[in-house]
Design an enzyme around this catalytic site. Sequence first.
Site, short mmCIF file in Angstrom:
data_model
loop_
_atom_site.label_atom_id
_atom_site.label_comp_id
_atom_site.label_asym_id
_atom_site.label_seq_id
_atom_site.Cartn_x
_atom_site.Cartn_y
_atom_site.Cartn_z
N LYS A 6 0.86 -1.17 0.00
CA LYS A 6 0.00 0.00 0.00
C LYS A 6 0.90 1.23 0.00
O LYS A 6 1.67 1.45 0.93
CB LYS A 6 -0.91 0.01 1.22
CG LYS A 6 -1.77 1.25 1.30
CD LYS A 6 -2.77 1.18 2.41
CE LYS A 6 -3.56 2.48 2.50
NZ LYS A 6 -4.55 2.44 3.59
N ARG A 36 -10.70 9.90 2.01
CA ARG A 36 -10.55 10.58 3.31
C ARG A 36 -11.68 11.59 3.50
O ARG A 36 -12.09 11.84 4.64
CB ARG A 36 -9.16 11.21 3.42
CG ARG A 36 -8.08 10.13 3.47
CD ARG A 36 -6.66 10.70 3.42
NE ARG A 36 -5.68 9.63 3.28
CZ ARG A 36 -4.38 9.84 3.05
NH1 ARG A 36 -3.92 11.08 2.92
NH2 ARG A 36 -3.56 8.81 2.94
N LYS A 73 1.36 10.00 5.64
CA LYS A 73 1.44 8.60 6.05
C LYS A 73 2.71 7.92 5.57
O LYS A 73 2.79 6.70 5.53
CB LYS A 73 0.18 7.86 5.58
CG LYS A 73 -1.11 8.44 6.17
CD LYS A 73 -2.31 7.52 5.96
CE LYS A 73 -3.55 8.08 6.68
NZ LYS A 73 -4.70 7.16 6.58
N GLU A 90 7.68 -6.69 1.15
CA GLU A 90 6.49 -6.58 2.01
C GLU A 90 5.55 -7.77 1.81
O GLU A 90 5.01 -8.32 2.76
CB GLU A 90 5.71 -5.29 1.66
CG GLU A 90 6.31 -4.00 2.17
CD GLU A 90 5.87 -3.69 3.60
OE1 GLU A 90 5.17 -4.51 4.22
OE2 GLU A 90 6.26 -2.62 4.09
N LYS A 94 -2.15 -1.47 -3.86
CA LYS A 94 -3.04 -0.30 -3.80
C LYS A 94 -2.23 0.97 -3.85
O LYS A 94 -1.25 1.06 -3.13
CB LYS A 94 -3.81 -0.40 -2.48
CG LYS A 94 -4.66 0.76 -2.16
CD LYS A 94 -5.23 0.57 -0.79
CE LYS A 94 -6.06 1.79 -0.45
NZ LYS A 94 -6.53 1.75 0.90
N SER A 126 -10.23 5.55 -4.54
CA SER A 126 -11.17 6.66 -4.69
C SER A 126 -10.70 7.70 -5.72
O SER A 126 -11.49 8.16 -6.54
CB SER A 126 -11.41 7.33 -3.34
OG SER A 126 -10.18 7.77 -2.77
N TYR A 144 -14.96 1.03 -7.11
CA TYR A 144 -16.20 1.80 -6.97
C TYR A 144 -17.02 1.74 -8.25
O TYR A 144 -18.16 2.20 -8.28
CB TYR A 144 -15.87 3.26 -6.61
CG TYR A 144 -15.08 3.37 -5.32
CD1 TYR A 144 -15.72 3.30 -4.08
CD2 TYR A 144 -13.68 3.48 -5.33
CE1 TYR A 144 -15.00 3.36 -2.90
CE2 TYR A 144 -12.95 3.54 -4.16
CZ TYR A 144 -13.61 3.49 -2.95
OH TYR A 144 -12.89 3.54 -1.78
C1 PBG Z 1 -7.21 3.71 5.60
C2 PBG Z 1 -7.60 3.40 4.20
C3 PBG Z 1 -7.46 4.27 3.13
C4 PBG Z 1 -8.00 3.64 2.03
C5 PBG Z 1 -8.45 2.39 2.44
N1 PBG Z 1 -8.18 2.24 3.78
C6 PBG Z 1 -6.94 5.66 3.08
C7 PBG Z 1 -5.62 5.95 3.63
O1 PBG Z 1 -4.75 5.09 3.80
O2 PBG Z 1 -5.40 7.12 3.95
C8 PBG Z 1 -8.11 4.27 0.67
C9 PBG Z 1 -9.17 3.76 -0.23
C10 PBG Z 1 -9.51 4.67 -1.35
O3 PBG Z 1 -8.89 5.73 -1.57
O4 PBG Z 1 -10.45 4.33 -2.08
N2 PBG Z 1 -6.57 2.76 6.32
#
Ligand code: PBG
Length: 326
Positions: free
Chosen positions: A198, A208, A220, A236, A251, A277, A316
């Site tokens: 990720k 968010r 992050k 990982e 992701k 998203s 989505y």
């Molecule tokens: C948080 C989480 C995130 C997403 C899934 N779980 C956002 C982040 O890490 O800040 C993102 C999913 C998306 O953008 O559709 N643990």
Amino acid sequence: MTTSLQIRHRRLRKNARVRDLVAETTVHRQDLVVPLFVSGQGENQQDILSMPGYFRYTPDALLNRIEGYMDQGLTRFILFAKVEESQKDNTGAGALDPHGLFPQTIARIKSAFPDCVLFTDVALDPYSSFGHDGLVLGQEIVNDATVDVLAKMAVIHAQAGADFVAPSDMMDGRVYGIRCALDEAGYLNTGILAYSAKYASSFYGPFRDALDSAPGFGDKSTYQMDYRNAREAVKETLTDMEEGADMVMIKPALAYLDIIHRIREVTSLPVAAYQVSGEYSMIKAAAQKGWIDEEQAIRETLTAIKRAGADIIISYFAEQALPWLS
Ligand code: PBG
């Protein structure tokens, strides 16, 4: 060699029937996982400004929505919860309340739709007053103490009926911590979908907004991956496999197709990719302006993610894609 062209690639593209016959990649309905956002407050169906056409739902409304998905053959879901401000702190207490919105919603979904496959997000950001995925000490996102909380959170989700818990926090050792806790509590058959690779990505912005979970300070990048790195994604993933992951995830998806491909080559576990998203919102925004064809862009991106090596796609666009899926 001959003087005229004997090799003509275009013979295999001459019409749709021939093209379909030789197509190497097909996205199926059963490859898709639908993200769900539940909220304890507000209207039944709530707009997410940066995700036009996608909504948060109250639990009752969400159950209705799921019924619609199930009727269309979309039977795999991943659940996220938007938590009230009063539930947020720096201990993760909200995530450990067995009567909280998240576990209650899991239980309601699985009792209404026992045949669905339900993944649940395990991370602290929706419950964190800092909007971080772990406990905060000074400026640091503390690893091991966070893993203890995540392991308990995973057990609560399992107890409520989750089929797979999906840790999205990127703490080290969390897959092992969660596996041990699940086994100890007797949830031997609850699986783990690890967000193995990720990346710290700009493409999570709209999510968010959806959960009101943007980090309050910093970013992050001390826990999510650096997008300059690909070998590290393999590292990982191998660690998560050793720790007991049942499936692994990459992701975001579109900017990381090379990572999906690499990981497909090093694991025999199912590989998932999350079309996040921001990937959704980019296509929506450009389509609203009339700058790209929305349907074509959805087909092309989902197919590319599958072609890169993903077995499972969280998107989505799942419902919108249905009419042209096999
Ligand atoms: C948080 C989480 C995130 C997403 C899934 N779980 C956002 C982040 O890490 O800040 C993102 C999913 C998306 O953008 O559709 N643990």
